[in-house]
Design a protein around this motif. Structure first.
Motif, short mmCIF file in Angstrom:
data_model
loop_
_atom_site.label_atom_id
_atom_site.label_comp_id
_atom_site.label_asym_id
_atom_site.label_seq_id
_atom_site.Cartn_x
_atom_site.Cartn_y
_atom_site.Cartn_z
N PRO A 20 0.64 -1.31 0.09
CA PRO A 20 -0.05 0.00 0.03
C PRO A 20 0.91 1.44 0.11
N GLN A 53 -6.20 1.67 -0.29
CA GLN A 53 -6.74 2.02 1.06
C GLN A 53 -6.63 3.47 1.15
N TYR A 54 -7.59 4.10 1.86
CA TYR A 54 -7.72 5.47 2.35
C TYR A 54 -7.48 6.44 1.21
N CYS A 64 -10.56 -3.22 -7.20
CA CYS A 64 -10.90 -3.42 -5.89
C CYS A 64 -12.07 -4.44 -5.76
N ASP A 85 -5.94 -8.12 1.11
CA ASP A 85 -6.63 -6.82 1.22
C ASP A 85 -6.26 -6.64 2.94
N TYR A 86 -6.43 -5.42 3.60
CA TYR A 86 -6.12 -5.25 4.90
C TYR A 86 -7.02 -5.59 5.87
#
Length: 206
Positions: A37, A55-56, A147, A198-199
């Protein structure tokens, strides 16, 4: 002219006729790189490493869009970059916001390509109608990424996600699609699907 529209960086970028999205070139090179990431970039060497932006998005937008030049200089050690993945809306009345997000991710990717980076284009969409513009500016016969987080939220979400990958596969004929999320079988797909842990599933699910 707003200082954050980055038009001073548009030299060498071509745009689509329909939505005026920047056009990305295909990436057809090796895919055996390590993937991390964006928020980990300071701790990495960059050699045979790729940075993703799944992410984010509310955090990375400040770096990759509002401070594109300075951030790009910091990422020079990296061999591979995924284009930013902005969250899109399913509500029809927010179509213009979706188009603005797609414009930004295409522009960043095209600028990075002009700077000499190996760029893996990402694909995002809103509702089923968004495919009238969601694929505009993306290359054919390329490695792509998307995603897959949240696609199992409900039956309709999963159906839309599978439909989206089928549209991508049919219209863009990708070589491979990196999917950020848990493995899932998608019928009628010719392209190879490569899943990136993924996280959420890595840190919060057994």
């Amino acid at each position: 002219m707003h200082k954050w529209n980055n038009m001073h960086l548009a030299k060498g970028i071509t745009f689509t006729d329909t939505n005026y999205f920047p056009i990305l070139k295909p990436y057809t090179g090796p895919t055996d790189f390590s993937i991390f990431p964006f928020n980990k970039w300071k701790s990495l060497s960059g050699a045979n490493q790729a940075l993703h932006f799944f992410q984010y998005d509310y955090r990375f937008d400040n770096a990759v869009w509002k401070n594109l030049e300075s951030t790009t200089r910091k990422l020079i050690p990296f061999d591979f970059l995924f284009t930013p993945d902005y969250s899109l809306y399913v509500e029809e009345y927010l179509t213009q916001l979706n188009k603005e997000a797609i414009y930004k991710t295409r522009f960043v990717g095209a600028y990075w390509q002009n700077c000499g980076f190996n760029v893996i284009p990402t694909v995002s969409w809103g509702n089923a109608n968004s495919f009238s513009y969601a694929l505009d500016g993306l290359p054919t016969n390329s490695v792509l990424a998307t995603c897959g987080v949240g696609n199992k939220h409900c039956k309709s979400s999963l159906s839309l996600w599978k439909y989206a990958l089928q549209r991508i596969d049919s219209e863009l004929t990708p070589i491979k699609i990196f999917v950020y999320g848990e493995p899932i079988e998608v019928p009628y797909i010719k392209a190879e699907l490569k899943f990136i842990p993924d996280y959420i599933s890595t840190h919060f699910r057994s």
